[in-house]
Design a protein around this motif. Structure first.
Motif, short mmCIF file in Angstrom:
data_model
loop_
_atom_site.label_atom_id
_atom_site.label_comp_id
_atom_site.label_asym_id
_atom_site.label_seq_id
_atom_site.Cartn_x
_atom_site.Cartn_y
_atom_site.Cartn_z
N PHE A 171 0.82 -1.21 0.00
CA PHE A 171 0.00 0.00 0.00
C PHE A 171 0.85 1.26 0.00
N ALA A 172 1.94 1.26 -0.74
CA ALA A 172 2.79 2.44 -0.81
C ALA A 172 2.06 3.58 -1.51
N THR A 173 2.52 4.80 -1.30
CA THR A 173 1.91 5.97 -1.91
C THR A 173 1.89 5.84 -3.42
N ARG A 174 0.74 6.13 -4.00
CA ARG A 174 0.59 5.99 -5.45
C ARG A 174 1.26 7.15 -6.18
N VAL A 175 1.97 6.83 -7.23
CA VAL A 175 2.61 7.84 -8.08
C VAL A 175 2.27 7.53 -9.53
N GLU A 176 2.42 8.53 -10.37
CA GLU A 176 2.05 8.36 -11.77
C GLU A 176 2.88 7.28 -12.46
N SER A 177 4.13 7.15 -12.02
CA SER A 177 5.01 6.16 -12.67
C SER A 177 4.96 4.81 -11.96
N GLY A 178 4.03 4.65 -11.02
CA GLY A 178 3.95 3.41 -10.26
C GLY A 178 3.52 2.23 -11.12
N HIS A 179 3.71 1.05 -10.59
CA HIS A 179 3.36 -0.17 -11.31
C HIS A 179 1.85 -0.25 -11.47
N GLU A 180 1.38 -0.44 -12.70
CA GLU A 180 -0.06 -0.41 -12.99
C GLU A 180 -0.80 -1.54 -12.27
N THR A 181 -0.23 -2.74 -12.25
CA THR A 181 -0.91 -3.87 -11.61
C THR A 181 -1.06 -3.64 -10.11
N LEU A 182 -0.03 -3.09 -9.47
CA LEU A 182 -0.10 -2.81 -8.05
C LEU A 182 -1.13 -1.73 -7.76
N ALA A 183 -1.25 -0.75 -8.67
CA ALA A 183 -2.27 0.30 -8.51
C ALA A 183 -3.67 -0.30 -8.61
N GLN A 184 -3.86 -1.26 -9.52
CA GLN A 184 -5.15 -1.93 -9.64
C GLN A 184 -5.47 -2.73 -8.37
N LEU A 185 -4.44 -3.37 -7.82
CA LEU A 185 -4.64 -4.15 -6.59
C LEU A 185 -5.13 -3.24 -5.47
N LYS A 186 -4.46 -2.09 -5.30
CA LYS A 186 -4.85 -1.18 -4.21
C LYS A 186 -6.25 -0.62 -4.42
N ALA A 187 -6.56 -0.26 -5.65
CA ALA A 187 -7.88 0.29 -5.94
C ALA A 187 -8.98 -0.73 -5.67
N GLU A 188 -8.78 -1.96 -6.12
CA GLU A 188 -9.78 -3.01 -5.91
C GLU A 188 -9.91 -3.34 -4.42
N PHE A 189 -8.78 -3.38 -3.72
CA PHE A 189 -8.80 -3.70 -2.30
C PHE A 189 -9.57 -2.64 -1.52
N MET A 190 -9.34 -1.36 -1.84
CA MET A 190 -10.04 -0.28 -1.14
C MET A 190 -11.54 -0.31 -1.42
N GLN A 191 -11.92 -0.65 -2.64
CA GLN A 191 -13.33 -0.73 -2.98
C GLN A 191 -14.02 -1.83 -2.20
N ARG A 192 -13.35 -2.97 -2.07
CA ARG A 192 -13.93 -4.09 -1.32
C ARG A 192 -13.95 -3.81 0.18
N TRP A 193 -12.96 -3.06 0.62
CA TRP A 193 -12.80 -2.79 2.05
C TRP A 193 -13.79 -1.73 2.53
N ASP A 194 -13.87 -0.64 1.80
CA ASP A 194 -14.72 0.47 2.24
C ASP A 194 -15.24 1.22 1.02
N GLY A 195 -16.05 0.53 0.23
CA GLY A 195 -16.61 1.12 -0.98
C GLY A 195 -18.12 1.14 -0.95
N PRO A 196 -18.75 1.54 -2.05
CA PRO A 196 -20.21 1.65 -2.10
C PRO A 196 -20.94 0.33 -1.85
#
Length: 297
Positions: free
Chosen positions: A108-133
């Motif tokens: 869950f490192a700070t997201r940056v524009e040059s970050g790894h795309e797959t890791l960014a998808q992982l964090k986004a999906e995890f947050m949605q499942r954790w505390d999403g709509p």
């Protein structure tokens, strides 16, 4: 959690905020009285964060899911999202559940524009499942994470940890409490006292207790365990030397020597701890020494 020394306030907080709501969901069922959805343990390495997580899982009798980024990341588009969703479905079906993430800063490192795309998808999906709509607010699923680098966590992740506990380097009283826990555990395993009475129930009011406080200055919990390991092995190494000498004398293997005929193994002493301290410095002092050596080159 009874085996954990020097972290009484943290243990009490985890019991009140996590264990009780998971064990008594019918009582703690309000929107503001249920268990925290995210709990963060942070602080320097070697002070009991992972041990607390394991103890928390045992005491709460919850399903414990240890999660690693390597088990979720996949180079194919969409697979990572499906794996994250599967973890949450499993945790929900087996609730009460604890999803544990060690070294959370790696995932869950700070997201940056040059970050790894797959890791960014992982964090986004995890947050949605954790505390999403679509997150079920009544689900008994707790995300428990540990990190040595609090500053490296993404702010969006940090806000989801509604309970955070700092696990600091132990002070003098805490170090004695940890040592007492380790030595009592050693007695329980052997069924006999293996060290001198001065090492029983160490406390600051005794000379042995004060010396151990000074001896273990700057020690972490793991350093204390390592110190005890080397100190308690000293009598055994000496007795093994006597056994080896007798085997040479009788021209046989050590297994063939009658151990009952040899002098009894002595008890571990405070001097063994002094020797172990001289030979095994705590990790942070070793790191400082290595940095000074590199700087001098």
């Amino acid at each position: 959690m009874e085996d954990i020394g020097g972290l009484n306030n943290t243990v009490g907080g985890l019991r009140n905020n996590i264990v009780l709501p998971l064990q008594l969901p019918g009582l703690f069922n309000g929107p503001f009285t249920s268990a925290s959805k995210g709990v963060l343990l942070y602080g320097p390495p070697g002070n009991g964060k992972t041990m607390l997580a394991k103890a928390l899982a045992r005491e709460s009798k919850a399903c414990f899911i240890s999660l690693k980024p390597s088990t979720l990341l996949d180079i194919h588009l969409g697979v990572t999202n499906k794996l994250v969703a599967a973890v949450w479905r499993l945790a929900t079906q087996l609730q009460p559940s604890i999803i544990y993430i060690d070294e959370a800063d790696a995932m869950f490192a700070t997201r940056v524009e040059s970050g790894h795309e797959t890791l960014a998808q992982l964090k986004a999906e995890f947050m949605q499942r954790w505390d999403g709509p679509e997150t079920r607010q009544d689900a008994q699923v707790v995300v428990l994470a540990a990190t040595n680098m609090l500053h490296a966590l993404d702010p969006a992740i940090r806000r989801r940890f509604t309970a955070a506990y700092k696990i600091p380097r132990p002070n003098g009283a805490s170090r004695l409490a940890i040592l007492n826990k380790i030595l009592k555990k050693h007695i329980a395993a052997l069924g006999t006292v293996f060290f001198e009475p001065t090492l029983l129930n160490l406390n600051p009011s005794t000379g042995a207790g004060q010396e151990m406080i000074e001896l273990t200055k700057d020690y972490t919990g793991s350093d204390l365990a390592n110190l005890c390991k080397h100190a308690l092995q000293a009598p055994l190494r000496e007795w093994a030397g006597v056994l080896r000498s007798r085997a040479i004398e009788l021209d046989c293997s050590m297994e063939e020597v009658d151990g009952a005929a040899l002098p009894a193994c002595r008890q571990a002493s405070l001097e063994d701890f002094r020797t172990a301290h001289r030979l095994n410095l705590p990790c942070n002092i070793q790191s400082q020494s290595n940095r000074r050596v590199r700087a001098s080159l």
